[in-house]
Every structure is written in structure tokens, then in C-alpha cells.
Scaffold this active site. Structure first.
Site, mmCIF file in Angstrom:
data_model
loop_
_atom_site.group_PDB
_atom_site.id
_atom_site.type_symbol
_atom_site.label_atom_id
_atom_site.label_comp_id
_atom_site.label_asym_id
_atom_site.label_seq_id
_atom_site.Cartn_x
_atom_site.Cartn_y
_atom_site.Cartn_z
ATOM 1 N N GLU A 156 57.937 90.030 31.386
ATOM 2 C CA GLU A 156 58.974 89.533 30.472
ATOM 3 C C GLU A 156 58.373 88.324 29.774
ATOM 4 O OE1 GLU A 156 61.835 90.927 29.974
ATOM 5 O OE2 GLU A 156 61.975 92.312 31.647
ATOM 6 N N CYS B 65 63.729 82.462 25.365
ATOM 7 C CA CYS B 65 62.860 83.571 24.939
ATOM 8 C C CYS B 65 63.572 84.440 23.919
ATOM 9 C CB CYS B 65 62.431 84.390 26.152
ATOM 10 S SG CYS B 65 63.808 84.951 27.161
#
Ligand code: NAD
Length: 487
Positions: free
Chosen positions: A237, A271
Site C-alpha cells: 500500500e 495517501c
């Protein structure tokens, strides 16, 4: 001196620079020993079954919920984010831990499969087995929410976990480990190994069976290389450069309000935060007026809208992106080349930013936003996709949201909303391209932490045998005839 030679390392309050704790810098030998212990406890954790594990995870979630404020204060202290943001982050993590613990039995149950006509004498099913020991490596920006996406789903699936939290938030990691120990029926189900980068590298080289990494793309590549060496799977991720696309029929005020929050909250250190806006030229002036007026009310500081940059070195990256955009001719709606005022960054919105600017091509990870006008949604989609990242996106349109969303090369999209996919535990979370691969959250997040085992067994013997050296000519004729008939 190598980093692993340090016995401990400090954690700082990023707002003041003050040291707020010291944590053990686990050596490679200590990490290997933790992984060995995790292997030793693995069978007992698997033997508890879904209902046994659910009880423990629900009990852990009760501790997290009861002591939410205590944990939120620690998150706020180590990251510098406002207490209210820390509380929201932990609430989302609690939702995921709850969902994973209560849904593992449903989504990981064995599934029967049709064996087909030729193999009708057989029974077939597919099982999902836990890998064994999962190494989880986490970042600092959401030190509870992001690793919990791997920790909760791994544990619920029957794996034991060794977690290396970010060196910027070791206290949060240690807190998670010690609260789990309070409810654990035996030791070493969920262990936390604090440390610097070398501790993370040691975990990727230890005898773990899978690695779940959340962090930068740069580090993810090292993790993947180390894992490839040992042929172990990874879920990665990584970073993003998420676009917000605004069509001419969008609710402009709402789009401006939400895009501003998505870009600036948590000091832009998200993010799936907004970094680029592509707005239809027909409504661009109005959108820019709205977001500009709202941005004037947003201020960084202690107990303000957002906190300092958690990682001081990121300030150089943010400055370089702002300088590069300015040098290439971008205009500033809010902020400017003097926006970076350590440890804070003032809200910065840049207009008409050339597409080859660092502020468009690289992850900035600061409270900055670019706004570029587009002639139509085809151009918006083309520019949104013209990046090496592909994590999330937000689309604003009353009529065309679904159509635009379907053309985006991203792992997640929110229509007329922002980051809804992070809060809905039943949908998978993850990206494509340099944003990584694999998924956490939802059924797919449970699947991620298991491997497939196909199990077939004979229900009754056929009069003709095929898988033997005693196969006859009649068997050959029979199979040819059946194939011709069927196909
Ligand atoms: P980072 O890559 O610097 O560090 C992440 C973790 O990896 C830390 O615990 C670090 O100690 C460890 N590490 C460093 N070198 C290592 C190595 N060689 N081997 C193994 N582990 C190593 O990232 P960061 O600065 O902590 O986090 C910010 C980044 O994370 C941003 O790019 C952000 O977009 C990304 N992020 C992604 C998601 C997502 O779900 N996609 C969520 C949050 C953050």
C-alpha cells in the site's frame, strides 16, 4: 555505527521537537526471534477457529473503544495531528477490526465447486488457509488506521502477526501491542517490534510467510525485492497523487469544501489525499473563488485545522515542489514560495500548474493543491490518469459521475464525496501502478491473508480408470468420444 547498533531511539512531538519517549531499536536477531515465537504460537491461534479468534478480537476492540481518548492523545502527540482527527482515525480502525473479526468465518469458509461432467465422480472444494506469520510494516501518517487494515484482517484470518510501526510513531505501535496482550489467551499472537528502517528490513528478511507493507513506493520496492528473494507474497500500500475531477454540473460549493479538506487535512499527509484538481473550464472561476475563500479560514497550528509536518525531512520535498511549480509559471491562489514555515506549512493552492511540474507528477504529501482547468471530462480523465500513481480519486458531477469513475485507472473512487471507500469496511482498499498491489479491507482483505487450497476427493469409483498405467485402449476411445461430443 549502524542503526541496528542503537539500543533505543527517541520519539518526538513534531510540533515542538521535544522528546516524548524512547523505544527499543530491535536488532535483526531480535526480529528473527519474534518471528520464531510467532511461528510457535501460530498453530494454537489457528486452532481457536473463527469463533475463538473473534472473541479475542472483539475484546481487543472493546479495550480500544474504552480507551479511545487515551490512544487519540498519543496519536496526536506523536503525529502532531489535532485530537479530533486522531479520534476519527481510531474510530475508522475500530470499525475495521469489528468487521474483520465478525466476517472472517463467512468469507473464508470452504466453498464447494462443480467438478464437471467428466469428473462427476469427484467432490471438489476450495479452502482458504492462513499463511502462518504475517509481517506488517506501517507508516506514521495514520499510525492506527493503516496498519490495522493489515493487522485485523491477518489475525482474523488465523495468522499471527509481527508488526513494525513507523519510527515516527513507535509509541502508538507499542500501545497497540500492549493492549492486545491484555486480552490475549497466550503470548506471541500479535507482537510489536519497534525500530528504525533496518528493523523493517530485518522483518522482510526474517522467516515471515507474507509481508503487508504500507509506506512510500521507494521503500515498497525494497520490500518487494527482499520478499522476492524468499518467494513470499506481499501486499503493498504505497503513495498516491489523487485527483479530484469536477464536471460542469457539479455542486460547486460542496466540491470546493470537500476538496479543500481532502487536500489540507492532516497537513496533506494522507495517501488518499487530494493533490490535483481538474475542473471544467465552464465553472472553474466559480470553483476557484469558492475554494479560495474557504482556504483563507484554514490555519495550521496546535489545536487548529491541521498540525505540523510529522516528518521534518518532508518539508524539503514540499518546498521543492512549490519552487518548481513557481519556476514553471504556476500562479498562487493561496500561499506561495514562503508557505513552508517549519514545522508548519501554510495552505497552498496553485493554479495553472504545468503538467510536467513536480507538484503534478510526484507525491507532495503536504497541504498543497494544484488546480488546472480542462476543456471537457475526456481531458480531465486523460490528465488524471497520466501519473505513475493510481490509488484513489474523487469525482464531482450530478449526471456523469459513474461514467467518469469507470475510466479512472485507480484502485478506489468516491463520487460526489471524498474517501468514502476508507470508511466502508466491506470494500477493498488499495491501488494500481506505483500505488502498489494487493488489497486490505473487505472480503478481499481477508482473502489477501490466506492462500488457496483445492481439495478433491473420490465420491465413487468409475468403471474406467484414467490415472493409472493400466489405462486401456477403450478408455482412450471413450475420452476422445466424450470430448468430441462435448466440444
Ligand atoms: P516509508 O516508506 O519511509 O516507511 C514506511 C515503513 O517502512 C516505516 O516503518 C519504515 O521504518 C519502514 N522501512 C524503511 N525502510 C525499510 C526497508 N528497507 N525495509 C522494510 N521496511 C522499511 O513511508 P512513511 O514516510 O512512513 O509513510 C508515508 C508514505 O506512506 C507516503 O508515501 C504515503 O502515501 C504512504 N501511505 C500509503 C497508504 C496506503 O494505504 N496506500 C497509507 C498510508 C501511507
Amino acid at each position: 555505527m549502524t542503526t541496528t547498533a542503537l539500543i533505543d531511539f527517541p520519539s518526538h512531538n513534531p510540533a515542538t521537537g521535544e522528546e516524548i519517549g524512547r523505544y527499543r531499536n530491535y536488532t535483526a536477531e531480535e526480529v528473527a526471534a519474534a518471528v520464531d515465537r510467532a511461528h510457535a504460537s501460530s498453530q494454537a491461534w489457528q486452532a481457536l477457529g473463527f469463533s475463538g479468534r473473534k472473541k479475542i478480537l472483539v475484546a481487543w476492540n472493546a479495550v480500544l473503544t474504552k480507551r479511545l481518548t487515551e490512544l487519540a492523545e498519543l496519536v496526536a502527540l506523536e503525529t502532531g495531528k489535532p485530537l479530533s482527527d486522531a479520534t476519527l482515525e481510531i474510530s475508522l480502525a475500530i470499525g475495521h477490526l469489528d468487521w474483520a473479526s465478525k466476517n472472517a468465518s463467512k468469507y473464508l469458509a470452504p466453498v464447494s465447486r462443480n467438478p464437471g461432467l467428466i469428473m462427476a465422480n469427484m467432490k471438489a472444494r476450495v479452502e482458504r488457509a492462513p499463511y502462518g506469520v504475517v509481517g506488517v510494516i506501517g507508516p506514521w501518517n495514520y499510525p492506527v488506521f493503516t496498519p490495522m487494515g493489515s493487522i485485523a484482517y491477518s489475525l482474523a484470518a488465523g495468522n499471527t502477526v509481527v508488526f513494525k510501526p513507523s519510527e515516527y510513531t513507535p509509541g502508538v505501535g507499542a500501545w497497540l501491542g500492549s493492549t492486545f496482550a491484555e486480552v490475549a489467551p497466550f503470548a506471541d499472537i500479535f507482537q510489536v517490534v519497534t525500530g528504525l528502517a533496518a528493523t523493517g528490513a530485518a522483518l522482510t528478511g526474517a522467516a515471515v510467510d507474507k509481508i503487508a507493507f504500507t509506506g512510500s513506493t521507494r521503500t515498497a520496492k525494497k520490500v518487494a525485492a527482499s520478499a522476492a528473494d524468499r518467494m513470499i507474497p506481499t501486499v503493498l500500500e504505497c503513495g498516491g497523487k489523487d485527483p479530484v475531477i469536477i464536471d460542469r454540473d457539479a455542486n460547486i460549493k460542496k466540491a470546493a469544501e470537500y476538496a479543500l479538506w481532502l487536500a489540507m487535512s492532516n497537513a496533506g499527509q494522507t495517501c488518499i489525499g487530494a493533490e490535483r484538481v481538474y475542473v471544467h473550464q465552464a465553472i472553474a472561476d466559480e470553483f476557484i473563488r469558492e475554494i479560495g475563500a474557504m482556504a483563507k479560514e484554514i490555519h495550521p497550528g496546535v489545536n487548529k485545522n491541521y498540525g505540523p509536518a510529522t516528518m521534518p525531512s518532508q518539508l524539503n520535498v514540499i518546498q521543492s515542489h512549490i519552487d518548481d511549480a513557481a519556476a514553471k509559471g504556476a500562479k498562487f491562489l493561496i500561499g506561495g514560495v514562503d508557505s513552508v514555515q517549519p514545522p508548519y506549512v501554510q495552505p497552498t493552492i496553485m493554479l495553472d500548474v504545468p503538467e510536467d511540474s513536480l507538484a503534478i507528477t510526484e507525491e507532495t504529501f503536504g497541504p498543497t493543491l494544484t488546480i488546472n482547468r480542462v476543456a471537457d471530462m475526456d481531458e480531465a480523465i486523460r490528465l488524471a490518469n497520466a501519473t505513475r500513481y493510481g490509488l484513489g480519486a474523487s469525482v464531482w458531477s450530478k449526471r456523469n459521475g459513474e461514467k467518469i469513475a469507470s475510466k479512472l485507472v485507480t484502485g478506489m473512487v468516491s463520487i460526489n464525496s471524498v474517501i468514502g471507500f476508507a470508511g466502508i469496511a466491506s470494500v477493498p482498499f488499495g491501488g494500481v501502478k506505483d500505488s502498489g498491489y494487493g488489497r486490505i479491507h473487505g472480503p478481499e482483505g481477508l482473502h489477501e491473508f490466506t492462500y488457496l487450497r483445492s481439495v478433491v476427493s473420490e465420491r465413487f469409483a468409475l468403471p474406467i480408470a484414467f490415472t493409472t498405467f493400466k489405462r486401456t485402449k477403450f478408455a482412450d476411445k471413450f475420452i476422445t468420444g466424450v470430448m468430441k461430443f462435448l466440444h
